[in-house]
Design a protein around this motif. Structure first.
Motif, PDB file in Angstrom:
ATOM      1  N   THR A  73       0.755  -1.179   0.096  1.00  0.00           N
ATOM      2  CA  THR A  73       0.001  -0.290  -0.004  1.00  0.00           C
ATOM      3  C   THR A  73       0.886   1.503   0.094  1.00  0.00           C
ATOM      4  O   THR A  73       0.663   2.222  -0.483  1.00  0.00           O
ATOM      5  CB  THR A  73      -0.674  -0.137   1.526  1.00  0.00           C
ATOM      6  OG1 THR A  73      -1.941   0.674   0.989  1.00  0.00           O
ATOM      7  CG2 THR A  73       0.102   0.353   2.122  1.00  0.00           C
ATOM      8  N   PHE A  74       2.015   1.456   0.554  1.00  0.00           N
ATOM      9  CA  PHE A  74       3.020   2.216   0.445  1.00  0.00           C
ATOM     10  C   PHE A  74       3.473   2.643  -1.129  1.00  0.00           C
ATOM     11  O   PHE A  74       3.491   3.981  -1.166  1.00  0.00           O
ATOM     12  CB  PHE A  74       4.523   1.661   0.919  1.00  0.00           C
ATOM     13  CG  PHE A  74       5.649   2.662   0.898  1.00  0.00           C
ATOM     14  CD1 PHE A  74       5.409   3.667   1.532  1.00  0.00           C
ATOM     15  CD2 PHE A  74       6.580   3.142  -0.372  1.00  0.00           C
ATOM     16  CE1 PHE A  74       6.652   4.951   1.342  1.00  0.00           C
ATOM     17  CE2 PHE A  74       7.411   3.668   0.022  1.00  0.00           C
ATOM     18  CZ  PHE A  74       7.363   5.023   0.464  1.00  0.00           C
ATOM     19  N   PHE A  75       2.557   1.822  -1.878  1.00  0.00           N
ATOM     20  CA  PHE A  75       3.233   2.490  -3.661  1.00  0.00           C
ATOM     21  C   PHE A  75       2.229   3.236  -3.913  1.00  0.00           C
ATOM     22  O   PHE A  75       2.152   3.644  -5.176  1.00  0.00           O
ATOM     23  CB  PHE A  75       3.671   1.148  -4.040  1.00  0.00           C
ATOM     24  CG  PHE A  75       4.920   0.420  -3.697  1.00  0.00           C
ATOM     25  CD1 PHE A  75       6.430   1.132  -4.229  1.00  0.00           C
ATOM     26  CD2 PHE A  75       5.372  -0.640  -3.329  1.00  0.00           C
ATOM     27  CE1 PHE A  75       7.529   0.588  -4.277  1.00  0.00           C
ATOM     28  CE2 PHE A  75       6.829  -0.750  -2.988  1.00  0.00           C
ATOM     29  CZ  PHE A  75       7.787  -0.315  -3.319  1.00  0.00           C
ATOM     30  N   ALA A  76       2.020   3.687  -2.917  1.00  0.00           N
ATOM     31  CA  ALA A  76       0.553   5.183  -3.452  1.00  0.00           C
ATOM     32  C   ALA A  76       0.416   5.534  -2.842  1.00  0.00           C
ATOM     33  O   ALA A  76      -0.425   6.150  -2.569  1.00  0.00           O
ATOM     34  CB  ALA A  76      -1.096   4.239  -4.091  1.00  0.00           C
ATOM     35  N   TRP A 116       5.793   8.338  -1.733  1.00  0.00           N
ATOM     36  CA  TRP A 116       5.690   7.726  -3.112  1.00  0.00           C
ATOM     37  C   TRP A 116       5.711   8.091  -4.155  1.00  0.00           C
ATOM     38  O   TRP A 116       6.105   8.861  -5.214  1.00  0.00           O
ATOM     39  CB  TRP A 116       5.542   6.399  -3.228  1.00  0.00           C
ATOM     40  CG  TRP A 116       5.211   6.070  -4.007  1.00  0.00           C
ATOM     41  CD1 TRP A 116       4.218   5.272  -4.900  1.00  0.00           C
ATOM     42  CD2 TRP A 116       6.680   5.331  -4.355  1.00  0.00           C
ATOM     43  NE1 TRP A 116       4.960   4.381  -6.149  1.00  0.00           N
ATOM     44  CE2 TRP A 116       6.585   5.272  -6.113  1.00  0.00           C
ATOM     45  CE3 TRP A 116       7.803   4.964  -4.549  1.00  0.00           C
ATOM     46  CZ2 TRP A 116       7.657   4.017  -6.143  1.00  0.00           C
ATOM     47  CZ3 TRP A 116       9.225   4.078  -4.969  1.00  0.00           C
ATOM     48  CH2 TRP A 116       8.650   3.717  -5.736  1.00  0.00           C
ATOM     49  N   LEU A 117       4.209   8.937  -3.626  1.00  0.00           N
ATOM     50  CA  LEU A 117       3.091   9.825  -5.035  1.00  0.00           C
ATOM     51  C   LEU A 117       4.170  11.336  -5.788  1.00  0.00           C
ATOM     52  O   LEU A 117       4.964  11.309  -6.800  1.00  0.00           O
ATOM     53  CB  LEU A 117       1.814   9.903  -4.735  1.00  0.00           C
ATOM     54  CG  LEU A 117       0.988   8.351  -4.861  1.00  0.00           C
ATOM     55  CD1 LEU A 117      -0.589   8.820  -4.307  1.00  0.00           C
ATOM     56  CD2 LEU A 117       1.040   7.530  -5.921  1.00  0.00           C
ATOM     57  N   HIS A 151      -5.622   6.420  -2.863  1.00  0.00           N
ATOM     58  CA  HIS A 151      -4.713   5.441  -3.196  1.00  0.00           C
ATOM     59  C   HIS A 151      -4.459   4.636  -4.483  1.00  0.00           C
ATOM     60  O   HIS A 151      -4.425   4.684  -5.212  1.00  0.00           O
ATOM     61  CB  HIS A 151      -4.323   3.980  -2.244  1.00  0.00           C
ATOM     62  CG  HIS A 151      -3.177   4.510  -1.427  1.00  0.00           C
ATOM     63  ND1 HIS A 151      -3.166   5.457  -0.363  1.00  0.00           N
ATOM     64  CD2 HIS A 151      -2.220   4.610  -0.813  1.00  0.00           C
ATOM     65  CE1 HIS A 151      -2.179   5.654   0.315  1.00  0.00           C
ATOM     66  NE2 HIS A 151      -1.895   4.560   0.308  1.00  0.00           N
ATOM     67  N   ALA A 152      -6.443   4.597  -3.916  1.00  0.00           N
ATOM     68  CA  ALA A 152      -7.110   3.746  -5.699  1.00  0.00           C
ATOM     69  C   ALA A 152      -6.899   3.936  -7.143  1.00  0.00           C
ATOM     70  O   ALA A 152      -6.494   4.260  -8.250  1.00  0.00           O
ATOM     71  CB  ALA A 152      -8.415   3.353  -5.676  1.00  0.00           C
ATOM     72  N   ILE A 164      -7.053  -3.260  -3.324  1.00  0.00           N
ATOM     73  CA  ILE A 164      -8.230  -3.519  -2.847  1.00  0.00           C
ATOM     74  C   ILE A 164      -6.950  -3.690  -1.346  1.00  0.00           C
ATOM     75  O   ILE A 164      -7.548  -3.742  -0.059  1.00  0.00           O
ATOM     76  CB  ILE A 164      -8.068  -4.625  -2.988  1.00  0.00           C
ATOM     77  CG1 ILE A 164      -8.462  -5.399  -4.942  1.00  0.00           C
ATOM     78  CG2 ILE A 164      -7.851  -6.315  -2.456  1.00  0.00           C
ATOM     79  CD1 ILE A 164      -7.982  -6.804  -5.515  1.00  0.00           C
ATOM     80  N   THR A 165      -5.739  -3.263  -1.192  1.00  0.00           N
ATOM     81  CA  THR A 165      -4.968  -3.313   0.038  1.00  0.00           C
ATOM     82  C   THR A 165      -5.206  -2.026   1.523  1.00  0.00           C
ATOM     83  O   THR A 165      -5.762  -2.763   2.406  1.00  0.00           O
ATOM     84  CB  THR A 165      -3.718  -2.894   0.164  1.00  0.00           C
ATOM     85  OG1 THR A 165      -3.603  -1.695  -0.536  1.00  0.00           O
ATOM     86  CG2 THR A 165      -2.974  -3.603  -0.624  1.00  0.00           C
ATOM     87  N   ARG A 166      -6.740  -0.947   0.405  1.00  0.00           N
ATOM     88  CA  ARG A 166      -7.004  -0.452   1.054  1.00  0.00           C
ATOM     89  C   ARG A 166      -8.541  -0.679   2.032  1.00  0.00           C
ATOM     90  O   ARG A 166      -8.419  -0.782   2.969  1.00  0.00           O
ATOM     91  CB  ARG A 166      -7.182   1.247   0.573  1.00  0.00           C
ATOM     92  CG  ARG A 166      -6.063   1.496  -0.344  1.00  0.00           C
ATOM     93  CD  ARG A 166      -5.253   2.385   0.430  1.00  0.00           C
ATOM     94  NE  ARG A 166      -5.153   2.815   1.154  1.00  0.00           N
ATOM     95  CZ  ARG A 166      -4.400   3.694   2.461  1.00  0.00           C
ATOM     96  NH1 ARG A 166      -3.636   2.670   2.651  1.00  0.00           N
ATOM     97  NH2 ARG A 166      -4.273   4.400   2.999  1.00  0.00           N
TER      98      ARG A 166
END
Length: 226
Positions: free
Chosen positions: A75-78, A82-83, A145-146, A182-184
């Protein structure tokens, strides 16, 4: 020579027509999906889909407890840090490599999706689930995130496909963005409807952005031919 030029023109126009029809269909479908979700969440106050998603992912977490650290890493990659890094660093790299238009597209995808997401969150003002597994501030609908994640990775996938460079990597980037969404829900920091709405919003923005850059590129070509 004339026949070859005509054949190339016809081929280009046919591809353009297919692209316009496809993008138009995705745009309309995404807009309808987003509108439908707003009715489900804010008009009907239905929690059926959100509850179903929580139950399924809670069962997965109970069956595979070691999956949680993986999800937290994914989930870190959004995430915001990171963004910000990707939204600035990738355009700089692309511009350094001579891809000026692609650099602008990536920056526009991230910056535009971020702004649109904040506007939508402020407007709908939905609170996050109170069962979150990690501390997460801000509002809930649609998922940032999504939405921003799909905008970033979807834009990169589109660039790879357009340049015929490793289309499999493009598909993997899209799958990566879907998994982040989905991780969210897995972490209970968003409802499933937030995530789906985020995906729909990202598609809307990416198609609008594609149209803006196409118009800009055609105008530059016309001016260059004068």
């Amino acid at each position: 020579m004339i026949r070859k030029a005509r054949a190339r023109l016809v081929a280009s126009l046919s591809l353009l027509t297919v692209e316009v029809v496809l993008m138009g269909g995705v745009f309309v479908a995404s807009a309808l999906l987003f509108f439908y979700l707003t009715r489900v969440v804010f008009a009907a106050s239905s929690v059926q889909f959100d509850t179903w998603a929580f139950v399924r992912l809670d069962a997965l977490r109970a069956a595979w407890p070691l999956l949680t650290p993986v999800v937290q890493a994914l989930t870190f990659f959004a995430s915001l840090p990171w963004l910000v890094a990707a939204g600035i660093g990738l355009p700089l790299l692309l511009r350094y490599w001579g891809h000026r238009h692609e650099a602008a597209e990536v920056f526009g995808a991230v910056a535009g999706a971020s702004l649109l997401n904040q506007l939508l969150k402020t407007y709908f003002n939905r609170l996050r689930p109170d069962s979150a597994l990690i501390v997460q501030g801000g509002l809930s609908f649609p998922s940032g995130h999504a939405m921003i994640g799909l905008a970033l990775y979807g834009c990169l996938a589109w660039i790879l496909w357009r340049h015929r460079r490793h289309p499999v990597w493009g598909l993997l980037l899209l799958l990566f963005a879907l998994l982040i969404g989905i991780t969210r829900v897995y972490l209970h920091v968003h409802y499933a409807t937030d995530v789906v709405a985020g995906f729909a919003g990202a598609l809307l923005w990416l198609i609008l952005l594609r149209g803006i850059f196409q118009f800009k590129n055609r105008r530059e070509k016309r001016e260059g031919n004068r």
